[in-house]
Scaffold this active site. Structure first.
Site, PDB file in Angstrom:
ATOM      1  N   GLY A 511       4.083   3.388  -0.840  1.00 26.18           N
ATOM      2  CA  GLY A 511       4.963   2.749  -0.009  1.00 26.18           C
ATOM      3  C   GLY A 511       5.237   3.818   1.042  1.00 26.18           C
ATOM      4  O   GLY A 511       5.727   3.459   2.226  1.00 26.18           O
ATOM      5  N   ASP A 626      11.761   0.968  -6.242  1.00 27.56           N
ATOM      6  CA  ASP A 626      10.492   0.442  -6.122  1.00 27.56           C
ATOM      7  C   ASP A 626       9.725   0.681  -7.502  1.00 27.56           C
ATOM      8  O   ASP A 626       8.479   0.778  -7.455  1.00 27.56           O
ATOM      9  CB  ASP A 626       9.883   1.177  -4.960  1.00 27.56           C
ATOM     10  CG  ASP A 626       8.501   0.374  -4.697  1.00 27.56           C
ATOM     11  OD1 ASP A 626       8.319  -0.823  -5.168  1.00 27.56           O
ATOM     12  OD2 ASP A 626       7.711   0.819  -3.857  1.00 27.56           O
TER      13      ASP A 626
END
Ligand SMILES: *[C@@H]1O[C@H](CO)[C@@H](O)[C@H](O)[C@H]1NC(C)=O
Ligand SMILES: *[C@@H]1O[C@H](CO)[C@@H](O)[C@H](O)[C@H]1NC(C)=O
Ligand SMILES: *[C@@H]1O[C@H](CO)[C@@H](O)[C@H](O)[C@H]1NC(C)=O
Ligand SMILES: *[C@@H]1O[C@H](CO)[C@@H](O)[C@H](O)[C@H]1NC(C)=O
Ligand SMILES: *[C@@H]1O[C@H](CO)[C@@H](O)[C@H](O)[C@H]1NC(C)=O
Ligand SMILES: *[C@@H]1O[C@H](CO)[C@@H](O)[C@H](O)[C@H]1NC(C)=O
Ligand SMILES: *[C@@H]1O[C@H](CO)[C@@H](O)[C@H](O)[C@H]1NC(C)=O
Ligand SMILES: *[C@@H]1O[C@H](CO)[C@@H](O)[C@H](O)[C@H]1NC(C)=O
Ligand SMILES: *[C@@H]1O[C@H](CO)[C@@H](O)[C@H](O)[C@H]1NC(C)=O
Length: 818
Positions: A511, A626
């Protein structure tokens, strides 16, 4: 002449009436085959005839692929007796004996027929096998003679390479001397029967490459071949025969396996119809560690290490100086001497090729426990393993004396148990102790937490050190001290380690930017995360944050080693995890089998502990934001390590929730209140944990989950099954068949508790850790978030507006759980 005419006519006849069958495939005693004529198998794939290899003028009788442009010879009759003119003639005598004649008289080659056959014919089969059989009997069992029993350098599908124990027939490959000369070279390949039988490639008398033992599913030396697209293979070992055999998965994808004397290798080629060429599919030995016995006695060859030769665990080099100078021949000895009388123990070395067999012993029916006991009783027994993983690990193999030619694999391979002194064996914890450690960690974590609450009002500074110490002590393997300085790597070092961020070194794209594998000059492997430039963070801010993250040390977190700053570019340097991430196992049909339920349960507990540590470290209180299967990395022992923590945001100790205008995370793992309102708290991590848990259990992705005639995602599916009273149906069949059902059920239950719609109803990670190992009754789960929504972000599908996950509530639920 007459024969030639006969053949000519036969050919014309077939060409006129059938374009496909242009030749005949059998001859009987009245016929013969002269130089220039060929016998072609029924489907046209193989031909038998005379040929001259390479630049030689000698003539040989052989079989070759008939429908490839180059003449690839697979079998030669008169390998060592070439014919120097074109008078060669093959005939089948009325007794069934094959004779290859020159100049009408001299036999340069013949078969050894003992029995006499009534009505013999010679036929070239579609498999490339040349057989002598009774004209009325095509049963393979009753062939009088077949070329497959006398292989040359090529192994074709359906051919057995091995030993017939009843007749003593030893089918073994031998390479051509060179391209021009098919006579047998000294490179051979066949079964060897000392102790546990296995396949061996020899160059002269030297063992060059061993397959390792057959574990019912594959050879321990080639774990990566188990699921290949081209061929299936098997190793048969019974009282009659021992042999290796393979079959093509798709008959039209040709594959052959050939010995190559000049390269001293065993090569497998597959046919590429588009380019009309043979493509090299595999090669053995294929790397440094495949070469037999390079690391000396009790060495373990690991291509991922530098140097590749290592001592087995709990062994040390016998002569350190020579070992240091890369002379491995003396090998290794036990670090602590054995003491057989007062009792030794064993440690498990996972994922290896089993040692060489001369001093081995096998019993196909003993189980692992009997095997261990027998090995323990015999002081010269140094290692044991089980034989057949496909039948619940039955069978027992043992090795006496030094262990030679062990190779380390990363993701697959046999488990080997090696003898070590009792004190060394105890370092390895047994299952009960593990449970104790889990509970111990939980209790310690509780203590820390309570302490934290008490101290927090007094002095935050003091608290910091204490908690850090405590955590470091709680988690074995931790050896970092708190005052460790932040390691700042020079850009040149990182560029060199990653081959200037070459594409080949790229591990993936996270990410926050791409991740590269690197190897430092000292051989240490690292993973380098190159942060996207857009982060807009100041230099000091970045350094401070990295310093904080570096201090988070836990065995279930990936260790951050340091950072690298170059202009406006920021990089984070992590320890490297060779097994990559959890998703590469659980969602892969083949690799998922590696993760048995007990391994998965360990992984689940590990993730829970790692997350608990993040949530409860009173100084930082990290919310991951996440968590997903691809952010859980696995080390060589399959221990889970959470990565990417602390990336999104680090907090001060008292903050438990926050609102963010930039939602980071991954759809499919995000809690409803976070995805829709940007509200995140430790409970949104708990939600993600629940999803990961369900994915581990089901082997399916939450996002992209598909179930016939049902809409919705995995959570919805699991919830539906729960309500229908068949919760186990959500689990992978393989786990239900082999796993501990009560544990499995408990994990499904916990996962549903974690994904409940309202954050305050979800348990905290500390409760989850307790629930995983206790046997107490669990509360009934309520409806999960995002239920019955096709589009997960419709407003009415989620309600996360009232949230109250406060510190107090966490401590209350903890106390309740106890
Ligand atoms: C061919 O071989 C035969 C024996 O097999 C020998 O008598 C003859 O001289 C050879 N001819 C040539 C041209 O080498
Ligand atoms: C081979 O021998 C047969 C008789 O046995 C004879 O008829 C034939 O002509 C000979 N052929 C050659 C090439 O010598
Ligand atoms: C015939 O037997 C001999 C000795 O047993 C052996 O060396 C030879 O390879 C055999 N030939 C064939 C074609 O089987
Ligand atoms: C098959 O066997 C029968 C009798 O057993 C015999 O008459 C016949 O000739 C044989 N046919 C062939 C092709 O061998
Ligand atoms: C041996 O392998 C090399 C390299 O793959 C190849 O060039 C050569 O043709 C092979 N030789 C034989 C006899 O197959
Ligand atoms: C076998 O391979 C051929 C050629 O590659 C392909 O066309 C065919 O579909 C394959 N058959 C099967 C059953 O996979
Ligand atoms: C061998 O290498 C190890 C580790 O690099 C070192 O500690 C040791 O002193 C060396 N020993 C000798 C005898 O060279
Ligand atoms: C193998 O082990 C079984 C017991 O599991 C035993 O009955 C049998 O005799 C053993 N065979 C040999 C050859 O030792
Ligand atoms: C240990 O095993 C070896 C090899 O099978 C055997 O020769 C030896 O007699 C055994 N020793 C004992 C004490 O059983």
């Amino acid at each position: 002449m007459e024969m030639g005419f006969y053949f000519y006519c036969a050919c014309c006849f077939f060409i006129i009436f059938s374009k496909e069958t242009a030749a005949i495939d059998t001859i009987s005693p009245s016929d013969s085959l002269t130089d220039g004529m060929t016998l072609v198998s029924n489907d046209g794939s193989f031909a038998l005839g005379f040929f001259s290899p390479g630049t030689s003028n000698n003539r040989y009788l052989g079989i070759w692929y008939n429908n490839t442009p180059m003449q690839n010879v697979v079998w030669v009759a008169n390998r060592a007796n070439p014919i120097n003119d074109s008078t060669g003639l093959l005939k089948i005598e009325s007794s069934g004996k094959l004779v290859l004649q020159v100049q009408n008289t001299t036999a340069v080659w013949s078969t050894n027929m003992t029995a006499s056959v009534e009505n013999p014919v010679l036929q070239l089969l579609d498999s490339g096998n040349l057989v002598v059989r009774d004209g009325n009997d095509s049963n393979p069992e009753n062939y009088y003679w077949q070329s497959f029993d006398y292989p040359s350098d090529t192994m074709l599908p359906g051919m057995k390479i091995g030993i017939d124990l009843r007749t003593g027939l030893h089918r073994r490959l031998a390479a051509w001397k060179n391209w021009d000369d098919p006579s047998p070279g000294d490179l051979t390949y066949g079964v060897e029967l000392e102790g546990n039988p296995e396949m061996v490639l020899r160059k002269g008398v030297e063992k060059y490459y061993r397959s390792g033992l057959w574990n019912g599913d594959g050879f321990s030396g080639t774990p990566n071949l188990r699921s290949n697209p081209i061929f299936d293979y098997d190793f048969i070992w019974n009282e009659n025969e021992v042999y290796y055999i393979y079959f093509l998965k798709n008959k039209s994808v040709m594959s052959r396996f050939v010995l190559n004397q000049t390269e001293s290798v065993r090569q497998r080629y597959t046919w590429n119809p588009e380019t009309q060429t043979w493509k090299l599919f595999s090669i053995m030995p294929s790397d440094y560690c495949d070469r037999s016995g390079l690391c000396g006695p009790n060495g373990n060859c690991d291509n991922n290490k530098l140097p590749a030769c290592q001592c087995l665990t709990r062994f040390r080099p016998k002569l350190l100086e020579r070992w240091n100078s890369s002379d491995w021949s003396d090998g290794c000895i036990h670090s602590k001497p054995l003491n057989c009388q007062s009792g030794d123990g064993f440690i498990k070395i996972a994922k290896v090729k089993t040692p060489d067999t001369p001093n081995s012993w096998v019993n196909k029916t003993m189980n692992l426990k009997e095997c261990r006991d027998k090995c323990l009783r015999n002081c010269s027994c140094m290692a044991f393993t089980n034989l057949d993983v496909t039948r619940g690990g039955s069978g027992c193999a043992m090795w006496f004396g030094d262990l030679i030619d062990i190779k380390q694999f990363q993701s697959d391979g046999q488990d080997l148990y090696i003898r070590v002194s009792a004190s060394e064996a105890e370092l390895k914890k047994n299952a009960k102790m593990k449970l104790g450690i889990i509970l111990g960690t939980v209790i310690a974590a509780l203590l820390v937490f309570v302490l934290g609450i008490c101290y927090i009002r007094r002095s935050r500074r003091k608290l910091k050190d204490k908690v850090e110490d405590k955590n470091v002590n709680d988690n074995e393997n931790e050896d970092e001290n708190e005052d460790m300085e932040l390691a700042v790597f020079a850009f040149g070092t990182i560029a060199q380690a990653t081959d200037t961020f070459s594409f080949n070194n790229k591990l993936g794209e996270g990410g926050f930017g791409p991740v590269y594998k690197g190897t430092l000059a000292n051989g240490q492997e690292i993973a380098v995360k190159r942060l996207s430039r857009s982060s807009g963070q100041g230099l000091n801010e970045f350094k401070n944050e990295v310093k904080l993250i570096v201090k988070l040390q836990h065995r279930n977190l990936v260790r951050l080693l340091g950072c690298c700053i170059h202009g406006d570019e920021r990089m984070l340097v992590y320890e490297y995890m060779p097994n990559r991430s959890l998703d590469s196992f659980i969602f892969d049909q083949m690799r998922s089998k590696v993760l048995t339920w007990s391994k998965r349960f360990q992984i689940i507990c590990g993730i829970a502990r790692g997350l608990l540590y993040l949530h409860q470290d009173s100084r930082l209180r990290i919310i991951h934001r996440d968590l997903k299967a691809s952010n859980v990395l696995l080390d060589t022992q399959m221990n889970p390590k959470i990565s990417d923590f602390g990336m999104a945001r680090t907090f001060g100790g008292e903050q438990t929730e926050a609102n963010t205008n930039r939602v980071v995370g991954t759809y499919g793992y995000m809690a409803p209140e976070y995805a829709t309102d940007g509200m995140f708290s430790v409970k949104s991590d708990v939600f993600s944990f629940g999803i990961v848990l369900l994915e581990i259990i089901s082997g399916k992705k939450n996002r992209g989950f598909y179930h016939a005639n049902q809409s919705g995602n995995l959570v919805e599916h699991a919830w539906r099954l729960w309500e229908e009273g068949k919760p186990l149906d959500v689990a992978d069949d393989f786990l239900v068949e082999t796993g501990d059902l009560s544990e499995l059920l408990r994990c499904i239950h916990i996962s549903l508790l974690c994904v409940q719609q309202h954050p305050e109803e979800r348990p905290s990670m500390s409760s989850v850790v307790v629930m995983l190992v206790s046997h107490n009754e669990l509360p009934s789960p309520k409806q999960p978030g995002f239920l019955f929504c096709n589009k997960p972000f419709e407003a009415d599908c989620s309600s996360g507006n009232d949230r109250s996950s406060s510190r107090n509530e966490i401590s209350i639920s903890l106390l309740e759980a106890r």
